[in-house]
Design a protein around this motif. Structure first.
Motif: not given
Ligand code: FE2
Length: 140
Positions: A52-54, A90-92, A99-100, A109-110
């Motif tokens: 996610l960070n990437f 927005v999706t990301v 996650y948060e 994850s999937n």
């Protein structure tokens, strides 16, 4: 090996003919693949966090570069294309929020992998390639 549970293998058919953009796309595929491999080796939570960070940092930089290229060549569909990038951010963002709020899960994850991989392939093939086509036309 057909090894990756997630991630995407780069394929030359994804090239649009602009070296900078193609290189960055390749980089995204490669890094997603690496992250996917480390996901398979355990530590799912750290791996998801890393993915996610990437995505947040690299894709934003990449979109900026891609949009700068479109501005520099007067690409006529720039605004719509930029909007697609914004929608993906927005999706990301929603995935990051999941996650948060709830931490890592195989569902998340999937979803991250499915959504991101599908979007990337569709976007490169359906949209980014139009930039390549446009560049070839104005250079001829
Ligand atoms: Fe794009």
């Amino acid at each position: 090996m057909s090894g990756y549970k997630y991630g995407i293998a780069w394929n030359d058919s994804y090239r649009l003919g602009n070296d900078q953009v193609d290189h960055q796309h390749m980089q995204i595929f490669e890094l997603l693949g690496k992250i996917a491999t480390s996901c398979m080796e355990g530590n799912d939570s750290a791996c998801l966090n890393e993915t996610l960070n990437f995505l947040v940092s690299y894709t934003i930089r990449h979109f900026d570069d891609e949009e700068a290229l479109q501005i520099s060549c007067n690409f006529p569909d720039l605004l719509r294309h930029k909007q697609l990038h914004e929608d993906f951010k927005v999706t990301v963002g929603k995935l990051v929020k999941r996650y948060e709020e709830s931490g890592s899960s195989s569902d998340l994850s999937n979803d991250v992998n499915k959504i991101v991989v599908r979007w990337l392939i569709n976007h490169i093939n359906g949209e980014d390639k139009k930039i390549g086509e446009y560049l070839r036309n104005i250079q001829n």
